[in-house]
Design a protein around this motif. Sequence first.
Motif, PDB file in Angstrom:
ATOM      1  N   ILE A  79     -36.539 -35.552 -29.801  1.00 17.05           N
ATOM      2  CA  ILE A  79     -35.306 -34.777 -29.848  1.00 17.05           C
ATOM      3  C   ILE A  79     -35.086 -34.204 -28.455  1.00 17.05           C
ATOM      4  O   ILE A  79     -35.917 -33.441 -27.966  1.00 17.05           O
ATOM      5  N   SER A  80     -33.979 -34.574 -27.820  1.00 16.03           N
ATOM      6  CA  SER A  80     -33.623 -34.038 -26.501  1.00 16.03           C
ATOM      7  C   SER A  80     -32.412 -33.137 -26.679  1.00 16.03           C
ATOM      8  O   SER A  80     -31.403 -33.552 -27.259  1.00 16.03           O
ATOM      9  N   LEU A  81     -32.504 -31.903 -26.177  1.00 17.20           N
ATOM     10  CA  LEU A  81     -31.436 -30.925 -26.346  1.00 17.20           C
ATOM     11  C   LEU A  81     -30.955 -30.411 -25.001  1.00 17.20           C
ATOM     12  O   LEU A  81     -31.757 -30.199 -24.088  1.00 17.20           O
ATOM     13  N   SER A  82     -29.660 -30.173 -24.912  1.00 13.63           N
ATOM     14  CA  SER A  82     -29.051 -29.413 -23.823  1.00 13.63           C
ATOM     15  C   SER A  82     -28.421 -28.202 -24.473  1.00 13.63           C
ATOM     16  O   SER A  82     -27.599 -28.338 -25.384  1.00 13.63           O
ATOM     17  N   VAL A  83     -28.824 -27.028 -24.036  1.00 13.20           N
ATOM     18  CA  VAL A  83     -28.344 -25.785 -24.634  1.00 13.20           C
ATOM     19  C   VAL A  83     -27.640 -24.991 -23.553  1.00 13.20           C
ATOM     20  O   VAL A  83     -28.208 -24.734 -22.484  1.00 13.20           O
ATOM     21  N   GLY A  84     -26.383 -24.619 -23.796  1.00 18.16           N
ATOM     22  CA  GLY A  84     -25.604 -23.866 -22.822  1.00 18.16           C
ATOM     23  C   GLY A  84     -24.825 -22.756 -23.493  1.00 18.16           C
ATOM     24  O   GLY A  84     -24.678 -22.717 -24.713  1.00 18.16           O
ATOM     25  N   VAL A  85     -24.322 -21.847 -22.678  1.00 14.28           N
ATOM     26  CA  VAL A  85     -23.568 -20.698 -23.170  1.00 14.28           C
ATOM     27  C   VAL A  85     -22.081 -20.959 -22.952  1.00 14.28           C
ATOM     28  O   VAL A  85     -21.652 -21.324 -21.863  1.00 14.28           O
ATOM     29  N   ASN A  86     -21.294 -20.773 -24.026  1.00 15.07           N
ATOM     30  CA  ASN A  86     -19.847 -20.916 -23.968  1.00 15.07           C
ATOM     31  C   ASN A  86     -19.226 -19.695 -23.291  1.00 15.07           C
ATOM     32  O   ASN A  86     -19.881 -18.659 -23.124  1.00 15.07           O
ATOM     33  N   LEU A  87     -17.958 -19.797 -22.921  1.00 18.40           N
ATOM     34  CA  LEU A  87     -17.256 -18.677 -22.284  1.00 18.40           C
ATOM     35  C   LEU A  87     -17.211 -17.440 -23.175  1.00 18.40           C
ATOM     36  O   LEU A  87     -17.202 -16.317 -22.681  1.00 18.40           O
ATOM     37  N   ASP A  88     -17.178 -17.641 -24.507  1.00 17.47           N
ATOM     38  CA  ASP A  88     -17.127 -16.503 -25.422  1.00 17.47           C
ATOM     39  C   ASP A  88     -18.509 -15.915 -25.715  1.00 17.47           C
ATOM     40  O   ASP A  88     -18.644 -15.008 -26.522  1.00 17.47           O
ATOM     41  N   GLY A  89     -19.547 -16.434 -25.045  1.00 17.23           N
ATOM     42  CA  GLY A  89     -20.894 -15.894 -25.224  1.00 17.23           C
ATOM     43  C   GLY A  89     -21.705 -16.579 -26.305  1.00 17.23           C
ATOM     44  O   GLY A  89     -22.894 -16.325 -26.434  1.00 17.23           O
ATOM     45  N   THR A  90     -21.085 -17.447 -27.091  1.00 10.70           N
ATOM     46  CA  THR A  90     -21.840 -18.187 -28.108  1.00 10.70           C
ATOM     47  C   THR A  90     -22.573 -19.351 -27.438  1.00 10.70           C
ATOM     48  O   THR A  90     -22.357 -19.641 -26.265  1.00 10.70           O
ATOM     49  N   VAL A  91     -23.424 -20.009 -28.195  1.00 16.46           N
ATOM     50  CA  VAL A  91     -24.271 -21.068 -27.658  1.00 16.46           C
ATOM     51  C   VAL A  91     -23.826 -22.418 -28.204  1.00 16.46           C
ATOM     52  O   VAL A  91     -23.463 -22.543 -29.377  1.00 16.46           O
ATOM     53  N   ARG A  92     -23.880 -23.424 -27.341  1.00 12.95           N
ATOM     54  CA  ARG A  92     -23.585 -24.812 -27.729  1.00 12.95           C
ATOM     55  C   ARG A  92     -24.850 -25.633 -27.513  1.00 12.95           C
ATOM     56  O   ARG A  92     -25.499 -25.541 -26.482  1.00 12.95           O
ATOM     57  N   MET A  93     -25.171 -26.456 -28.508  1.00 14.57           N
ATOM     58  CA  MET A  93     -26.338 -27.327 -28.438  1.00 14.57           C
ATOM     59  C   MET A  93     -25.886 -28.773 -28.598  1.00 14.57           C
ATOM     60  O   MET A  93     -25.267 -29.126 -29.597  1.00 14.57           O
TER      61      MET A  93
END
Length: 152
Positions: A79-93
């Motif tokens: 399982i390869s993940l990229s985890v980042g923070v959206n402009l609204d502060g929520t997280v995208r995986m």
Amino acid sequence: MTTVRPDEPLDELDLRILAAVRDLWSAADPPPADLVDRIRGAVALAGAFLGAPTVAVCRQRTGSDDVGRITFDSDALTISLSVGVNLDGTVRMDGRLSPPGSHDVELRTDDQRLCTRSDVHGRFTINGLRHGPAHLIVSATTVSLTTPSITL
């Protein structure tokens, strides 16, 4: 008498003392030789097959983006993940499974349980997550992999 100051770095004597303490505990209370087999057996009883999992984590900063890349690797599934923070502060995986295939993917946090399915190429996205501890459960045809907890 020597005065110990917490702001001073460790020196060679400190390192020798710590090594002696480590050796003492290793001799007095070593881990059981079959510890890994016991853990695999306990996990298998809980319904998850892990093989020999390894985890690789890296963090990169590109411009204003802060992206974490995490890989969970076992004998049967990666399982390869990229985890980042959206402009609204929520997280995208954004995730990718290997070998690729359409599999059930579940993300669990303390108060959320989100389910999705990877596409035939093994890709999936979970968006709008809150920060905090989470883990994934991927159910493929012959294997189910539960990741260790990560902090989003």
